[in-house]
Write an enzyme that holds these catalytic residues in place. Structure first.
Site, PDB file in Angstrom:
ATOM      1  N   TRP A 146       0.813  -1.229   0.000  1.00  0.00           N
ATOM      2  CA  TRP A 146       0.000   0.000   0.000  1.00  0.00           C
ATOM      3  C   TRP A 146       0.832   1.259   0.000  1.00  0.00           C
ATOM      4  O   TRP A 146       0.322   2.347  -0.215  1.00  0.00           O
ATOM      5  CB  TRP A 146      -0.911   0.021   1.234  1.00  0.00           C
ATOM      6  CG  TRP A 146      -0.171  -0.286   2.497  1.00  0.00           C
ATOM      7  CD1 TRP A 146      -0.085  -1.514   3.102  1.00  0.00           C
ATOM      8  CD2 TRP A 146       0.641   0.604   3.283  1.00  0.00           C
ATOM      9  NE1 TRP A 146       0.731  -1.443   4.209  1.00  0.00           N
ATOM     10  CE2 TRP A 146       1.201  -0.149   4.347  1.00  0.00           C
ATOM     11  CE3 TRP A 146       0.953   1.964   3.200  1.00  0.00           C
ATOM     12  CZ2 TRP A 146       2.044   0.401   5.298  1.00  0.00           C
ATOM     13  CZ3 TRP A 146       1.797   2.514   4.147  1.00  0.00           C
ATOM     14  CH2 TRP A 146       2.336   1.740   5.183  1.00  0.00           C
ATOM     15  N   PRO A 173      -4.401  -5.691  -5.124  1.00  0.00           N
ATOM     16  CA  PRO A 173      -3.845  -4.552  -4.391  1.00  0.00           C
ATOM     17  C   PRO A 173      -3.914  -4.836  -2.902  1.00  0.00           C
ATOM     18  O   PRO A 173      -4.638  -5.727  -2.454  1.00  0.00           O
ATOM     19  CB  PRO A 173      -4.780  -3.392  -4.770  1.00  0.00           C
ATOM     20  CG  PRO A 173      -6.049  -4.023  -5.222  1.00  0.00           C
ATOM     21  CD  PRO A 173      -5.716  -5.394  -5.726  1.00  0.00           C
ATOM     22  N   SER A 174      -3.155  -4.066  -2.130  1.00  0.00           N
ATOM     23  CA  SER A 174      -3.228  -4.193  -0.673  1.00  0.00           C
ATOM     24  C   SER A 174      -4.628  -3.812  -0.207  1.00  0.00           C
ATOM     25  O   SER A 174      -5.288  -2.954  -0.794  1.00  0.00           O
ATOM     26  CB  SER A 174      -2.204  -3.253  -0.039  1.00  0.00           C
ATOM     27  OG  SER A 174      -2.523  -3.057   1.325  1.00  0.00           O
ATOM     28  N   GLU A 175      -5.051  -4.420   0.887  1.00  0.00           N
ATOM     29  CA  GLU A 175      -6.344  -4.057   1.490  1.00  0.00           C
ATOM     30  C   GLU A 175      -6.338  -2.608   1.978  1.00  0.00           C
ATOM     31  O   GLU A 175      -7.385  -2.052   2.262  1.00  0.00           O
ATOM     32  CB  GLU A 175      -6.712  -5.020   2.624  1.00  0.00           C
ATOM     33  CG  GLU A 175      -5.706  -5.140   3.761  1.00  0.00           C
ATOM     34  CD  GLU A 175      -4.609  -6.192   3.508  1.00  0.00           C
ATOM     35  OE1 GLU A 175      -4.105  -6.265   2.372  1.00  0.00           O
ATOM     36  OE2 GLU A 175      -4.260  -6.907   4.447  1.00  0.00           O
ATOM     37  N   SER A 211       6.066  -7.321   3.174  1.00  0.00           N
ATOM     38  CA  SER A 211       7.002  -7.549   4.281  1.00  0.00           C
ATOM     39  C   SER A 211       7.748  -8.876   4.123  1.00  0.00           C
ATOM     40  O   SER A 211       7.296  -9.786   3.416  1.00  0.00           O
ATOM     41  CB  SER A 211       6.218  -7.559   5.590  1.00  0.00           C
ATOM     42  OG  SER A 211       5.246  -8.593   5.535  1.00  0.00           O
ATOM     43  N   GLU A 271       9.834  -8.606  -3.401  1.00  0.00           N
ATOM     44  CA  GLU A 271      10.422  -7.301  -3.049  1.00  0.00           C
ATOM     45  C   GLU A 271       9.991  -7.007  -1.621  1.00  0.00           C
ATOM     46  O   GLU A 271       8.821  -6.696  -1.379  1.00  0.00           O
ATOM     47  CB  GLU A 271       9.913  -6.220  -3.991  1.00  0.00           C
ATOM     48  CG  GLU A 271      10.309  -6.498  -5.418  1.00  0.00           C
ATOM     49  CD  GLU A 271      10.379  -5.246  -6.262  1.00  0.00           C
ATOM     50  OE1 GLU A 271      11.021  -5.296  -7.296  1.00  0.00           O
ATOM     51  OE2 GLU A 271       9.775  -4.229  -5.872  1.00  0.00           O
ATOM     52  N   LEU A 272      10.936  -7.094  -0.707  1.00  0.00           N
ATOM     53  CA  LEU A 272      10.571  -7.082   0.712  1.00  0.00           C
ATOM     54  C   LEU A 272      11.125  -5.843   1.409  1.00  0.00           C
ATOM     55  O   LEU A 272      11.483  -4.870   0.762  1.00  0.00           O
ATOM     56  CB  LEU A 272      11.054  -8.383   1.362  1.00  0.00           C
ATOM     57  CG  LEU A 272      10.670  -9.662   0.596  1.00  0.00           C
ATOM     58  CD1 LEU A 272      11.240 -10.899   1.273  1.00  0.00           C
ATOM     59  CD2 LEU A 272       9.156  -9.795   0.440  1.00  0.00           C
ATOM     60  N   CYS A 327      10.073   1.311   1.351  1.00  0.00           N
ATOM     61  CA  CYS A 327      10.979   0.164   1.504  1.00  0.00           C
ATOM     62  C   CYS A 327      12.412   0.647   1.593  1.00  0.00           C
ATOM     63  O   CYS A 327      13.231   0.033   2.262  1.00  0.00           O
ATOM     64  CB  CYS A 327      10.810  -0.796   0.343  1.00  0.00           C
ATOM     65  SG  CYS A 327      10.933   0.002  -1.258  1.00  0.00           S
TER      66      CYS A 327
HETATM   67  P1  NAD Z   1       2.292  -7.060   3.857  1.00  0.00           P
HETATM   68  O1  NAD Z   1       3.299  -8.160   3.739  1.00  0.00           O
HETATM   69  O2  NAD Z   1       1.519  -6.945   5.112  1.00  0.00           O
HETATM   70  O3  NAD Z   1       1.198  -7.194   2.688  1.00  0.00           O
HETATM   71  C1  NAD Z   1       1.549  -7.184   1.317  1.00  0.00           C
HETATM   72  C2  NAD Z   1       0.480  -7.875   0.518  1.00  0.00           C
HETATM   73  O4  NAD Z   1       0.449  -9.265   0.836  1.00  0.00           O
HETATM   74  C3  NAD Z   1      -0.932  -7.352   0.765  1.00  0.00           C
HETATM   75  O5  NAD Z   1      -1.600  -7.270  -0.471  1.00  0.00           O
HETATM   76  C4  NAD Z   1      -1.534  -8.423   1.648  1.00  0.00           C
HETATM   77  O6  NAD Z   1      -2.940  -8.505   1.567  1.00  0.00           O
HETATM   78  C5  NAD Z   1      -0.889  -9.677   1.101  1.00  0.00           C
HETATM   79  N1  NAD Z   1      -0.831 -10.833   2.001  1.00  0.00           N
HETATM   80  C6  NAD Z   1      -0.804 -10.840   3.363  1.00  0.00           C
HETATM   81  N2  NAD Z   1      -0.710 -12.108   3.820  1.00  0.00           N
HETATM   82  C7  NAD Z   1      -0.679 -12.919   2.738  1.00  0.00           C
HETATM   83  C8  NAD Z   1      -0.566 -14.339   2.550  1.00  0.00           C
HETATM   84  N3  NAD Z   1      -0.479 -15.184   3.585  1.00  0.00           N
HETATM   85  N4  NAD Z   1      -0.540 -14.824   1.292  1.00  0.00           N
HETATM   86  C9  NAD Z   1      -0.590 -13.981   0.234  1.00  0.00           C
HETATM   87  N5  NAD Z   1      -0.708 -12.644   0.332  1.00  0.00           N
HETATM   88  C10 NAD Z   1      -0.747 -12.115   1.583  1.00  0.00           C
HETATM   89  O7  NAD Z   1       3.081  -5.709   3.532  1.00  0.00           O
HETATM   90  P2  NAD Z   1       2.537  -4.200   3.495  1.00  0.00           P
HETATM   91  O8  NAD Z   1       2.250  -3.738   4.873  1.00  0.00           O
HETATM   92  O9  NAD Z   1       1.489  -4.058   2.452  1.00  0.00           O
HETATM   93  O10 NAD Z   1       3.836  -3.460   2.948  1.00  0.00           O
HETATM   94  C11 NAD Z   1       4.884  -3.022   3.776  1.00  0.00           C
HETATM   95  C12 NAD Z   1       6.134  -3.845   3.531  1.00  0.00           C
HETATM   96  O11 NAD Z   1       6.437  -3.862   2.130  1.00  0.00           O
HETATM   97  C13 NAD Z   1       7.364  -3.253   4.185  1.00  0.00           C
HETATM   98  O12 NAD Z   1       8.133  -4.293   4.761  1.00  0.00           O
HETATM   99  C14 NAD Z   1       8.109  -2.606   3.035  1.00  0.00           C
HETATM  100  O13 NAD Z   1       9.485  -2.453   3.240  1.00  0.00           O
HETATM  101  C15 NAD Z   1       7.801  -3.566   1.924  1.00  0.00           C
HETATM  102  N6  NAD Z   1       7.982  -2.946   0.595  1.00  0.00           N
HETATM  103  C16 NAD Z   1       9.025  -3.353  -0.182  1.00  0.00           C
HETATM  104  C17 NAD Z   1       9.246  -2.765  -1.419  1.00  0.00           C
HETATM  105  C18 NAD Z   1      10.407  -3.176  -2.283  1.00  0.00           C
HETATM  106  O14 NAD Z   1      10.441  -2.782  -3.426  1.00  0.00           O
HETATM  107  N7  NAD Z   1      11.372  -3.942  -1.791  1.00  0.00           N
HETATM  108  C19 NAD Z   1       8.371  -1.775  -1.872  1.00  0.00           C
HETATM  109  C20 NAD Z   1       7.314  -1.390  -1.066  1.00  0.00           C
HETATM  110  C21 NAD Z   1       7.127  -1.992   0.172  1.00  0.00           C
END
Ligand code: NAD
Length: 458
Positions: free
Chosen positions: A131, A156-158, A207, A228-229, A262
């Protein structure tokens, strides 16, 4: 699924979420639609993405307002993101034809033998998105993925679902068939349901914790998995910099988008000779940031998008203070307003005994650590499970490049930070992920090569 404005706590939309059955139907539809999409000439797909780009330009203010309403991102930053999306799309439009062109690697007329490499789409890929920069992280996948002839199932993210809907409407309006770009709405359980389907690739941004779950779930499938974490991105400030300029630049790198990037600066190591002056200048910049209504043009800091992050930040601060850190400014939530507002927080006297120097903060919190010189800085920069970006601020380019050559991170910054270029590969190491988006590598990752051995009849 309710969408809540993080700046006010108000419910601003009620969306129909997907479930396992609808996810299955959408992936099946994508499987049916993909071959015809891949069979269309590349020039047609390029034209469709060009129309999508035009729609983004036309709707830019409206799209920025939607993103601000559901994520709390200040409106000026939302527009920055959309303006930054356009050159990313242009990069892909300008480079996709050459990158995907067949490559003749042997032409042996004497023996009538030719060898050629062609690039074929993976098929149906899942795009599970975050998101914090929904246009950036989504488009890194769906633009090259679609151009290369894949069907992209987009979740997309929730916390950015309305933006996701807007993206889907624009792509459909531009001419991408709905079956080729199905939209899946929901939280983690819906993402997990997507992984239960037969997909040929999963391109995930989010994440480490979720990325690891995805890697484990997809292990046996042999589908392409790209992750991409998060990061714990370090910067070293040497003693030969202009301190005020370095401090202002790094304060922005740490607090832009409330630190929810990130590649936010997450750890700063400062040479002892300038430490006190740097801290003073840094804190002065941070205290000058305007926090307020994200719809206000002058706001730099809005609310946190996810209220749950408040606890993470509080725990990191408490742990650091317990181990001897000093809070220079901020230190906790700002209580007066509805929503999750957190004062931008600067910690000094930090050490690697503290969680704040190891675990991703992903919020308006930074630790500044005193170091004796380059060797100590380098060793601390590499003391991490992550490896997304790292930076060095110094007037001396060879000194910077030598240090950055020895840092284990996918991106190296000299006198800059928190910067992404479509021309360069974006790739994490260690717990920051695997694979690359952007650059030509970020086009080829959506294809699989076919090797042709062609012998003319004798
Ligand atoms: P998140 O991991 O909570 O969620 C990301 C996505 O995964 C969401 O769409 C969510 O609904 C989905 N999801 C959650 N559990 C799942 C499962 N068990 N199976 C499949 N999908 C699932 O992350 P967030 O809060 O949306 O984003 C923040 C994180 O993203 C931070 O750690 C940040 O550093 C990272 N990030 C990395 C980059 C990069 O390019 N490296 C870019 C942006 C954000």
């Amino acid at each position: 699924m309710q969408v809540i404005n993080p700046a006010t706590g108000a419910v601003i939309a009620d969306l129909a979420a997907d479930d396992a059955a609808s996810v299955e139907a959408k992936v099946d539809a994508a499987r049916d639609a993909q071959p015809a999409w891949a069979a269309r000439p590349l020039a047609e797909r390029v034209e469709i993405i060009r129309k999508f780009r035009a729609m983004v330009t036309y709707r830019l203010d409206d799209l920025a307002a939607i993103m601000t309403a559901e994520t709390g991102k200040p409106i000026a930053l939302s527009r920055n993101e959309l303006n930054g999306l356009l050159p990313r799309i242009d990069f892909f439009l300008d480079n996709v034809v050459d990158t995907l062109a067949p490559e003749v690697v042997l032409l042996d007329d004497d023996n009538g033998m030719e060898e050629v490499i062609t690039q074929e789409p993976l098929g149906v890929v899942a795009n599970i998105s975050a998101w914090n920069y929904p246009y950036f992280v989504g488009s890194n996948v769906f633009v090259p993925g679609l151009l290369a002839g894949n069907a992209v199932v987009y979740k997309p993210s929730e916390f950015a679902s309305m933006t996701g809907q807007a993206i889907a409407e624009m792509l459909w309006g531009a001419g991408v068939p709905e079956g080729v770009f199905p939209l899946v709405i929901g939280g983690g359980e819906v993402g997990a349901a997507l992984l239960d389907q037969r997909v040929d690739g999963v391109f995930f941004t989010g994440s480490y914790a979720t990325g690891r779950r995805i890697a484990e779930a997809m292990g046996g499938s042999m589908a392409r998995v790209q992750l991409e974490l998060g990061g714990k991105d370090p910067v070293y400030v040497a003693e030969d910099v202009d301190v005020a300029i370095a401090a202002a630049s790094l304060a922005d790198g740490a607090f832009y988008n409330n630190g929810q990037s990130c590649c936010s600066v997450e750890r700063i190591y400062v040479h002892g000779d300038i430490y006190d002056e740097f801290v003073e200048q840094f804190v002065k910049t941070v205290e000058g940031f305007t926090m307020g209504d994200p719809t206000d043009e002058s706001t730099y800091l809005g609310p946190l998008t996810r209220a749950a992050q408040v606890e993470v930040l509080q725990a990191q601060i408490a742990n650091a203070v317990e181990c001897g850190a000093v809070v220079q400014t901020g230190g906790g939530p700002v209580d007066e307003r509805p929503g999750a507002w957190f004062a931008p927080t600067v910690l000094t006297n930090v050490t690697h005994e503290m969680d704040v120097m190891y675990d991703e903060s992903f919020g308006p919190l930074i630790g500044i650590q005193w170091v004796a010189g380059d060797d100590e800085a380098l060793s601390l920069m590499n003391e991490t499970r992550y490896g997304l970006t790292a930076g060095v601020f110094t007037a001396d380019e060879p000194r910077a490049t030598e240090l950055l050559r020895r840092v284990n991170a996918g991106t190296a910054y000299w006198n800059c930070c928190d910067r992404v270029s479509p021309r360069l590969p974006w790739s994490g190491r260690g717990h920051s992920g695997m694979g690359s988006t952007l650059s030509r590598a970020g086009i080829l990752t959506f294809t699989q090569p076919k090797a042709w051995h062609l012998r003319q009849p004798s």
